[in-house]
Structure formats: C-alpha cells, structure tokens
Scaffold this motif. Structure first.
Motif, mmCIF file in Angstrom:
data_model
loop_
_atom_site.group_PDB
_atom_site.id
_atom_site.type_symbol
_atom_site.label_atom_id
_atom_site.label_comp_id
_atom_site.label_asym_id
_atom_site.label_seq_id
_atom_site.Cartn_x
_atom_site.Cartn_y
_atom_site.Cartn_z
ATOM 1 N N ASP A 10 0.828 -1.165 -0.122
ATOM 2 C CA ASP A 10 -0.017 0.003 0.059
ATOM 3 C C ASP A 10 0.798 1.187 -0.012
ATOM 4 N N SER A 11 1.917 1.251 0.764
ATOM 5 C CA SER A 11 2.892 2.519 0.983
ATOM 6 C C SER A 11 3.495 2.773 -0.350
ATOM 7 N N LEU A 12 3.685 1.492 -1.390
ATOM 8 C CA LEU A 12 4.120 1.741 -2.643
ATOM 9 C C LEU A 12 3.159 2.570 -3.496
ATOM 10 N N TYR A 13 2.061 2.015 -3.275
ATOM 11 C CA TYR A 13 1.082 2.637 -4.276
ATOM 12 C C TYR A 13 0.682 3.865 -3.869
ATOM 13 N N TRP A 14 0.705 4.338 -2.515
ATOM 14 C CA TRP A 14 0.355 5.569 -2.384
ATOM 15 C C TRP A 14 1.639 6.595 -2.591
ATOM 16 N N SER A 15 2.615 6.004 -2.624
ATOM 17 C CA SER A 15 4.141 6.959 -2.839
ATOM 18 C C SER A 15 4.020 7.262 -4.124
ATOM 19 N N LEU A 16 3.762 6.215 -5.363
ATOM 20 C CA LEU A 16 3.745 6.552 -6.453
ATOM 21 C C LEU A 16 2.242 7.469 -6.860
ATOM 22 N N CYS A 17 1.355 7.597 -6.369
ATOM 23 C CA CYS A 17 0.398 8.498 -6.579
ATOM 24 C C CYS A 17 0.744 9.773 -6.134
ATOM 25 N N TRP A 18 1.421 10.069 -4.977
ATOM 26 C CA TRP A 18 1.997 11.196 -4.574
ATOM 27 C C TRP A 18 3.182 11.754 -5.600
ATOM 28 N N PHE A 19 3.774 10.853 -6.051
ATOM 29 C CA PHE A 19 4.977 11.173 -7.113
ATOM 30 C C PHE A 19 4.235 11.861 -8.295
ATOM 31 N N CYS A 20 3.296 11.211 -8.575
ATOM 32 C CA CYS A 20 2.535 11.588 -9.715
ATOM 33 C C CYS A 20 1.837 13.199 -9.233
ATOM 34 N N PHE A 21 1.191 13.168 -8.122
ATOM 35 C CA PHE A 21 0.380 14.463 -7.770
ATOM 36 C C PHE A 21 1.388 15.824 -7.774
ATOM 37 N N PHE A 22 2.250 15.505 -7.441
ATOM 38 C CA PHE A 22 3.167 16.598 -7.180
ATOM 39 C C PHE A 22 3.619 17.261 -8.576
ATOM 40 N N GLN A 23 3.832 16.274 -9.433
ATOM 41 C CA GLN A 23 4.244 16.865 -10.829
ATOM 42 C C GLN A 23 3.115 17.521 -11.452
ATOM 43 N N LEU A 24 1.695 17.000 -11.213
ATOM 44 C CA LEU A 24 0.669 17.702 -11.698
ATOM 45 C C LEU A 24 0.275 18.837 -11.041
ATOM 46 N N LEU A 25 0.790 19.196 -9.797
ATOM 47 C CA LEU A 25 0.849 20.499 -8.914
ATOM 48 C C LEU A 25 1.487 21.330 -9.493
ATOM 49 N N GLU A 26 2.833 20.905 -9.885
ATOM 50 C CA GLU A 26 3.730 21.721 -10.504
ATOM 51 C C GLU A 26 3.209 22.469 -11.931
ATOM 52 N N ARG A 27 2.647 21.389 -12.675
ATOM 53 C CA ARG A 27 2.143 21.906 -13.964
ATOM 54 C C ARG A 27 1.031 23.119 -13.846
ATOM 55 N N ASN A 28 0.428 22.903 -12.651
ATOM 56 C CA ASN A 28 -0.779 23.662 -12.404
ATOM 57 C C ASN A 28 -0.292 25.176 -12.018
ATOM 58 N N GLY A 29 1.283 25.284 -11.646
ATOM 59 C CA GLY A 29 1.533 26.458 -11.455
ATOM 60 C C GLY A 29 2.046 26.637 -10.194
ATOM 61 N N VAL A 30 2.137 25.726 -9.311
ATOM 62 C CA VAL A 30 2.409 25.898 -7.768
ATOM 63 C C VAL A 30 4.035 25.274 -7.868
#
Length: 396
Positions: free
Chosen positions: A317-337
């Motif tokens: 589960d920790s592996l899956y959550w970590s991959l999700c947040w790895f993607c999330f923060f890249q999306l957040l940067e694309r959003n201008g943050v």
C-alpha cells in the motif's frame, strides 16, 4: 462481539469460556471501542488461541485464529508482527495435520484463515515466491477439503494475488468460482463486484467492467443481495468507477485509463465538500484540475508518509500511495504551484519537484524489495503504468 459464535452452548472448558466472555465483553461497543481496547484484547485473544489448542477445541481454535488475524490487521490496531506469528502457527498446524478431522464450522474457518494469510503475505516483501506459493497450495488444499458456500468471499484473496502478478490463469480460476456461487453471507459488492472489476480490466474486457460498475451503482443486482447497500461503503458510482481506473493504473493499461477518465472526468471536477481520505480519489481530482482542497490533500500526503514511516500501512500500500503522490506533485507543479510546506522527513518548504522526487524514492525502495522477493512483480512496468496513466496524455 468479536467471538459472537462462541459461548456456553458450545464451549465446555471453563477457563476457555471465561476468556471468551472477556473478549466478547471488550467488544460490545462499536469498532472504535474494539480498537481502543487493543492493548487488552489482543493478549486475551492470544490466550484463547493457546487454551483452545491445549484442550483441542478446534472449533474455537480456528475461529479465534481467523478473528485474531483479522483484528490485528485493522488499521486502528496494526500489529503485523502478531499476524506473522499467526501465519507461522497455521503453517505448523498444517504440517502437523492438526485439524484434519473437524466440524464443518471449524473447517470453514480453516479455509478462511488460509485466505487471510495469503492476502496478508501478498503485501509484504519479506514473503518470497517460495513462501507465497506454499501458502497458495495450502489455501487451495483447505478450500478443496473444507470449503463451502460460506467461503465464497475467500476467493477474493485468490483474485487479489492473480491481479498482483497479472496471472490470467489464476484470475480465471477465481472468477469461475466467484461467478457461480451464492453470496448470502458476504457483501456482494465487496466479494463479487469489486474483484470482478479487476478481472475484467486484466482481461481487457472494459465493456463488461463498465456495465458491472454501473449496474452495481444503480442497485441493479439480485434482490437477495440488496442488503449490501445498507452497509457497503464501496457501492457508489464514484467508488466503483474509481476501482476500474485504479486497476488500469496497477495493470498498466494507459489507453483504457485515458478513455475511461475522459468519460468520467466530470465526477472529479465537482469541487463540493468531501472526505479527503482516499489517495487515489484525490489524485483523480487533481488530474481533473480540481484543486479546491489543496491544503487537505497535502495533509493526506503527509499522513500517508507518516503511515509508511511508522509501518501502519503494508509495504505494498505504501508503494502505491507513494507512486500516487509522486504523480500528484508533478501535476501540482504543472498547475503553476512551485513550492508547498510539508512535514515529510523534515518540516520545511519543499519545491513540488523535491516532493515528487521524495515520494519517488520511497516507491523505488519498496519496489526494489518486492522485485527481489517476487520474480513476477515487475516494479519498473508498474511505475511506468502510473506515469503513462497520470502524466502522459490523460488530460488531453
């Protein structure tokens, strides 16, 4: 009560009965009370296990073993070391042929505990292919000899393992069982719909997956199973369709993920108030461009990281959550943050690139451990599947 099937009517040993009554007394309230009583309840259940073994009450023994394994793995209790001890004890029982001549009730719970251990083992890199295969053989043997319609839901463990290893033959074995049995004693959504959605994604049968999800969401299931909707938290349209999207990510089917996400994107664009407690759900909201709960999303990222560090989630589960947040923060940067304040291994201002890299390292470390233990795990393909689904073209 945690041992509600045991009492004066079927327990002859006085010491055993006293321990059972104590355990049941500790679990008369709601599940929060059960979790709050863990410090007292877990030792009592362990004593019941030992005493029932001493007096060879196999009905009480296997029933308690199953309930104890389930209990120590509750998120509010989280005692995986005890779960490993129970698993080893069960292996020992099997090798010593304990429980060969038992009642139907005891036999059914022998199957149940085998399924619980198989499901538990799949999530830990400490368990290598040899150990997992051995447990799989034990489960199949127990199911063949002692299984009944009561054990229908136990086949979800087989489907979970099949999806983890992309084993179509095993998935078909589980699906054959799940499709031709009654579910009076199991939640139809959790033990039929949920695993079958994963099966259809594995088989690239997305029309069947979509049809099943929408039928379940619209309550178009057999009347005798309608009671599930009173209790099941996974029966709404968002959860069921989200299950398909998650399976696409885990199985690396980016093409279908993109197609399905575009069709259901509207579900995740709604900014209304909601519980911020499902990691995949928040990733899909981010992918849809819905950022109105960013502070709460960041809090969830920190919570998932604390659970990993405190070992309150399984490594898988920790592996899956970590991959999700790895993607999330890249999306957040694309959003201008560019920067956010986070408490990860230290509390400070992190750039989104740093946060993404942090979670990527956590996932890579666990993935390497899983690869060393499981020849068929394939972490690189798993990671690439998340990248292809979330970061490459899904929002076009």
């Amino acid at each position: 009560m945690i041992l509600n099937a045991l009492g004066k009517k079927n327990i002859s040993d006085e010491k055993l009965l006293q321990l059972i009554e104590q355990a049941n007394h500790l679990t008369q309230g709601g599940y929060n009370d059960w979790d709050n009583n863990a410090e007292t309840l877990t030792p009592v259940l362990q004593k019941i296990l030992l005493r029932s073994r001493e007096v060879q009450d196999w009905q009480a023994y296997f029933y308690t073993m199953s309930r104890l394994q389930w209990y120590v793995l509750r998120s509010g209790v989280n005692q995986p070391s005890i779960a490993f001890q129970i698993a080893e004890l069960f292996h020992q029982d099997y090798q010593q042929h304990i429980g060969e001549n038992i009642s139907r009730f005891a036999g059914e719970f022998r199957v149940n505990i085998a399924a619980e251990i198989l499901d538990f083992y799949a999530c830990y890199p400490q368990i290598d292919d040899a150990k997992l295969t051995q447990m799989l053989e034990i489960y199949r043997d127990c199911a063949a000899r002692f299984g009944s319609n009561w054990n229908n839901g136990d086949y979800t463990a087989l489907m979970t393992l099949a999806l983890l290893h992309k084993d179509q033959a095993m998935a078909e074995e589980a699906a054959e069982r799940l499709q031709h049995v009654p579910y009076q004693n199991w939640c139809y959504i959790c033990t039929y719909v949920w695993p079958m959605l994963g099966y259809y994604v594995l088989e690239d049968d997305f029309e069947s997956a979509k049809t099943l999800a929408l039928q379940a969401a619209k309550r178009q299931i057999p009347v005798k199973y309608q009671w599930c909707y009173q209790k099941c938290q996974q029966a709404d349209e968002k959860s069921l369709l989200g299950r398909i999207l998650q399976c696409c990510m885990k199985l690396g089917n980016a093409e279908q993920f993109h197609q399905f996400f575009q069709e259901w994107k509207w579900i995740y664009q709604d900014p209304q108030e909601r519980e911020i407690d499902e990691t995949y759900d928040e990733l899909f909201h981010a992918l849809a461009g819905e950022w109105s709960h960013l502070e709460k999303q960041l809090a969830l990222a920190q919570q998932d990281d604390r659970k990993r560090r405190d070992q309150r989630d399984t490594p898988l589960d920790s592996l899956y959550w970590s991959l999700c947040w790895f993607c999330f923060f890249q999306l957040l940067e694309r959003n201008g943050v560019e920067h956010v304040h986070l408490e990860l291994d230290e509390a400070r201002e992190w750039s989104c690139k740093e946060a993404a890299a942090y979670f990527e390292r956590q996932a890579d470390e666990i993935g390497a451990q899983m690869d060393r233990a499981r020849a068929r795990f394939g972490y690189a393909d798993r990671k690439n599947g998340y990248i292809a689904c979330i970061l490459e073209g899904a929002t076009e």
